[in-house]
Write a protein that holds these residues in place. Structure first.
Motif, PDB file in Angstrom:
ATOM      1  N   MET A 159       0.848  -1.178   0.000  1.00  8.90           N
ATOM      2  CA  MET A 159       0.000   0.000   0.000  1.00  8.90           C
ATOM      3  C   MET A 159       0.893   1.242   0.000  1.00  8.90           C
ATOM      4  N   ALA A 160       0.626   2.170  -0.873  1.00  7.13           N
ATOM      5  CA  ALA A 160       1.415   3.386  -0.976  1.00  7.13           C
ATOM      6  C   ALA A 160       1.091   4.328   0.175  1.00  7.13           C
ATOM      7  N   ALA A 161       2.002   5.250   0.449  1.00  7.24           N
ATOM      8  CA  ALA A 161       1.826   6.167   1.569  1.00  7.24           C
ATOM      9  C   ALA A 161       0.579   7.029   1.397  1.00  7.24           C
ATOM     10  N   HIS A 162       0.321   7.477   0.177  1.00  5.00           N
ATOM     11  CA  HIS A 162      -0.863   8.323  -0.017  1.00  5.00           C
ATOM     12  C   HIS A 162      -2.154   7.536   0.207  1.00  5.00           C
ATOM     13  N   ASP A 163      -2.107   6.211   0.014  1.00 10.01           N
ATOM     14  CA  ASP A 163      -3.278   5.385   0.323  1.00 10.01           C
ATOM     15  C   ASP A 163      -3.573   5.395   1.824  1.00 10.01           C
ATOM     16  N   TRP A 164      -2.524   5.385   2.631  1.00  7.26           N
ATOM     17  CA  TRP A 164      -2.698   5.476   4.084  1.00  7.26           C
ATOM     18  C   TRP A 164      -3.328   6.822   4.445  1.00  7.26           C
ATOM     19  N   ALA A 165      -2.874   7.873   3.785  1.00  5.21           N
ATOM     20  CA  ALA A 165      -3.424   9.199   4.059  1.00  5.21           C
ATOM     21  C   ALA A 165      -4.903   9.263   3.656  1.00  5.21           C
ATOM     22  N   ASP A 166      -5.250   8.648   2.534  1.00  2.00           N
ATOM     23  CA  ASP A 166      -6.656   8.620   2.110  1.00  2.00           C
ATOM     24  C   ASP A 166      -7.502   7.823   3.104  1.00  2.00           C
ATOM     25  N   TRP A 167      -6.969   6.709   3.596  1.00  2.00           N
ATOM     26  CA  TRP A 167      -7.674   5.910   4.598  1.00  2.00           C
ATOM     27  C   TRP A 167      -7.922   6.750   5.854  1.00  2.00           C
ATOM     28  N   TRP A 168      -6.911   7.507   6.281  1.00  2.00           N
ATOM     29  CA  TRP A 168      -7.050   8.365   7.459  1.00  2.00           C
ATOM     30  C   TRP A 168      -8.167   9.396   7.237  1.00  2.00           C
ATOM     31  N   ASP A 169      -8.182  10.010   6.052  1.00  2.00           N
ATOM     32  CA  ASP A 169      -9.222  11.002   5.759  1.00  2.00           C
ATOM     33  C   ASP A 169     -10.614  10.383   5.855  1.00  2.00           C
ATOM     34  N   LYS A 170     -10.748   9.178   5.340  1.00  2.00           N
ATOM     35  CA  LYS A 170     -12.041   8.497   5.385  1.00  2.00           C
ATOM     36  C   LYS A 170     -12.442   8.221   6.832  1.00  2.00           C
ATOM     37  N   GLN A 171     -11.512   7.716   7.627  1.00  2.00           N
ATOM     38  CA  GLN A 171     -11.796   7.426   9.038  1.00  2.00           C
ATOM     39  C   GLN A 171     -12.139   8.705   9.804  1.00  2.00           C
ATOM     40  N   LYS A 172     -11.447   9.791   9.479  1.00  2.00           N
ATOM     41  CA  LYS A 172     -11.700  11.064  10.145  1.00  2.00           C
ATOM     42  C   LYS A 172     -13.114  11.568   9.839  1.00  2.00           C
ATOM     43  N   ARG A 173     -13.511  11.482   8.585  1.00  2.00           N
ATOM     44  CA  ARG A 173     -14.862  11.912   8.211  1.00  2.00           C
ATOM     45  C   ARG A 173     -15.929  11.085   8.924  1.00  2.00           C
ATOM     46  N   GLU A 174     -15.728   9.764   8.943  1.00  2.00           N
ATOM     47  CA  GLU A 174     -16.696   8.893   9.619  1.00  2.00           C
ATOM     48  C   GLU A 174     -16.748   9.181  11.120  1.00  2.00           C
ATOM     49  N   SER A 175     -15.604   9.414  11.722  1.00  2.00           N
ATOM     50  CA  SER A 175     -15.561   9.697  13.156  1.00  2.00           C
ATOM     51  C   SER A 175     -16.237  11.022  13.478  1.00  2.00           C
ATOM     52  N   GLU A 176     -16.030  12.029  12.616  1.00  2.00           N
ATOM     53  CA  GLU A 176     -16.698  13.315  12.834  1.00  2.00           C
ATOM     54  C   GLU A 176     -18.216  13.143  12.828  1.00  2.00           C
TER      55      GLU A 176
END
Length: 143
Positions: free
Chosen positions: A1-18
């Motif tokens: 998994m590329a580093a930017h994929d990890w960043a995209d995953w984080w963004d998705k988790q952040k939106r769901e958590s909000e």
């Protein structure tokens, strides 16, 4: 998994958590629930800055001045931890790579007085507190 994929995953988790935290605060409007939700959200906002560094190179791929500027800031954010890692590696490897040093203590015959004290002090400094005396057996083993 590329580093930017990890960043995209984080963004998705952040939106769901909000979304989840917002719903939770609406259902539980107590002061402690608002405090917990605020603390979690603040931690995720702080973490977002660290995660954004994983997108290094995306700005330059756009080819715009703003993109290059973002990548320059991301690179700048990486320099501190990389410098610390380099310093730790340097401290760990220096004793392994350093060549053994030869230290000599010279005694001048016939000299007494303060020079004797100084010679003793120098000898202790050269041996780093170890024994100043050498047995004949130790000298034979050294040869």
């Amino acid at each position: 998994m590329a580093a930017h994929d990890w960043a995209d995953w984080w963004d998705k988790q952040k939106r769901e958590s909000e979304e989840i935290l917002g719903d939770w605060v609406v259902e539980n409007p107590q002061w402690w629930a608002i405090g917990v939700a605020t603390g979690v959200q603040t931690a995720m906002d702080v973490g977002q800055g660290f995660v954004d560094v994983l997108r290094l190179g995306e700005g330059a791929a756009k080819g715009t001045v703003g993109g290059f500027g973002k990548d320059a800031l991301r690179l700048l954010a990486l320099l501190g931890p990389l410098a610390r890692a380099g310093a730790i590696a340097n401290r760990a490897l220096t004793p392994l790579l350093r060549a053994p040093q030869l230290r000599l203590a010279v005694q001048v015959k016939g000299v007494t007085g303060p020079c004797t004290f100084q010679a003793t002090n120098n000898a202790l400094a050269l041996t780093k507190g170890k024994s100043l005396f050498v047995t004949a057996d130790d000298m034979a083993k050294a040869l």
